[in-house]
Design an enzyme around this catalytic site. Structure first.
Site, PDB file in Angstrom:
ATOM      1  N   GLY A  13       0.836  -1.201   0.000  1.00  0.00           N
ATOM      2  CA  GLY A  13       0.000   0.000   0.000  1.00  0.00           C
ATOM      3  C   GLY A  13       0.862   1.239   0.000  1.00  0.00           C
TER       4      GLY A  13
ATOM      5  CD  GLU B 221       1.792   2.666  -3.317  1.00  0.00           C
ATOM      6  OE1 GLU B 221       2.723   1.888  -3.027  1.00  0.00           O
ATOM      7  OE2 GLU B 221       1.948   3.891  -3.452  1.00  0.00           O
TER       8      GLU B 221
ATOM      9  CD  GLU C 168      12.751 -10.430   3.251  1.00  0.00           C
ATOM     10  OE1 GLU C 168      12.161 -11.493   3.573  1.00  0.00           O
ATOM     11  OE2 GLU C 168      13.505  -9.816   3.999  1.00  0.00           O
TER      12      GLU C 168
END
Lengths: 243, 243
Positions: B61, B77, B128
């Site tokens: 986000g 996003e 990650e």
DNA sequence: GCAAAAGTGTTTCGTTTACACCCATGC
DNA sequence: GCATGGGTGTAAACGAAACACTTTTGC
């Protein structure tokens, strides 16, 4: 009790404006208040006293303050602009089209609420607030026409699965009233006997033992809403009020 | 195609910041992506590379841009931070607690989406992204624990009334797979015969005529999702997939 | 040949629907 | 006394739930 914000994310300019590193939208909350008058579903609108859309009708609503949540904002704006006290509101969507507000980038969170259709008045003499039957709503300011359609759809969906309808009625009410309400919202017709059976079988209605006063014909029984049973009922899985 | 904003509602300061007459919150979108691996429900998280909550896991986000809607923001996003392409997302709430973000007043609109649990990777080597079983989710950044609980509750509710489950499976799937999925999400057990009967009776499953390859025992039949029937089905009143 | 999971039908039960007559009140 | 709307019961149809055995495959 709102605590203060941990860290300021703005700078104050010489003339008292608030400066941020990146552009930000303005945030508002709007309240779609439905009321029922025994015949038709109504929605509460206020007439805009300032530009843009001055003179057009719109939902009560306004800009978020920094010390309140968006739900609190909706409540506050509602009570500021109309004579309404607290009502339970359900959030049903964020409206964020880039050009939905001529003032710039304004994003709104919309709430809906249900109340009996009591008399309302604007916050002051200049301001107007009034109920409109859903089939007689004028063209609204901003994208409020669209918001209204979505609110109404959401209300109909919720009505199938939760006993929200009671919130639209006065404290005591009759089953025929309740049925008219369901029929008005869902735009369908129910068999009287089946409707009564189903409603009574839920256990969320409490017989007051009283009869409606001033009934034109046979006086119907007044019921009251059983709050405890309602809460149990709400949390019950695999049960819905679908007709 | 976003048009430009009709009127600027800000002033640019000497050092390039954006100044507004009133304080404004920052606005973000967060995406709760659920994936199913045949056994358990998983959620997609990314590890934060910067403060605040650096090193903690959070939903993909980020901040809204001025030329996109909040839904487009969530999509952007997600694809920026993970290897995900487009997925259908459903808005389920605005989170606006005054102190939910240590950087200042930040309000987020949360979306959820369902996908098969495909391999994901972060946007670059530093970043990650990974799946976590829902019962093994670590403590999350911000108020994302709360957002996850609400997203999961909403998913379960939606699953009762809409055939959203299919979005969690690969293009072809078996009915026992589908049943495991329902059982994992709702945490219940269904009778195999009744489950199959009900699913087939909806008409939204299409028999591919194929059998699953490499089945350890008797190979189950592969089905495909019937898109046209699904759309008819979605719009049908008075029909739900409740079990 | 046995363990493991897929596939298949029928009966029971509860809920939903359809339907018609009597009752109380105001005029 | 009649028009208006409120109140009540029962039978049929439908959908949901319970339930056991046979089939295929790998080992």
């Amino acid at each position: 009790m709102n605590q203060s914000i941990a860290k300021t994310d703005y700078r104050i300019t010489e003339d008292g404006w608030y400066a941020y590193e990146y552009q930000r939208p303005a945030l508002t909350a709007d309240a779609v208040i439905f009321g029922f008058d025994g015949q038709a579903l109504n929605v509460l609108l206020v007439k805009r006293g300032i530009e843009p859309f001055k003179g057009k009708w719109a939902f009560p609503g306004g800009f978020l303050r920094m010390n309140e949540t968006i739900a609190q904002c909706a409540q506050r704006e509602l009570s500021e602009e109309t004579s309404f006290k607290e009502v339970y509101m359900e959030q049903f969507g964020v409206f964020s089209d880039v050009n939905r507000d001529p003032r710039g980038r304004v994003i709104t969170t919309a709430f809906y609420a249900l109340t009996p259709k009591i008399e309302v008045r604007g916050a002051d003499d200049a301001a107007e607030a009034d109920w409109f039957r859903l089939d007689r709503v004028p063209a609204l300011a901003f994208d409020h026409d669209r918001i209204l359609r979505i609110a109404y759809r959401r209300l109909r969906e919720d009505l199938h699965f939760r006993p929200v309808g009671f919130e639209l009625l006065p404290e005591t009410f009759t089953i025929p009233q309740l049925q008219r309400l369901y029929e008005a919202i869902l735009d369908v017709h129910f068999d009287r006997r089946n409707f009564m059976k189903k409603m009574l079988s839920t256990g969320i209605l409490k017989d007051t033992g009283l009869k409606e006063a001033n009934a034109p014909h046979r006086a119907p029984t007044l019921y009251r809403f059983n709050l405890e049973a309602y809460h149990q009922f709400k949390n019950r899985r695999n049960f819905n009020l679908e007709f």
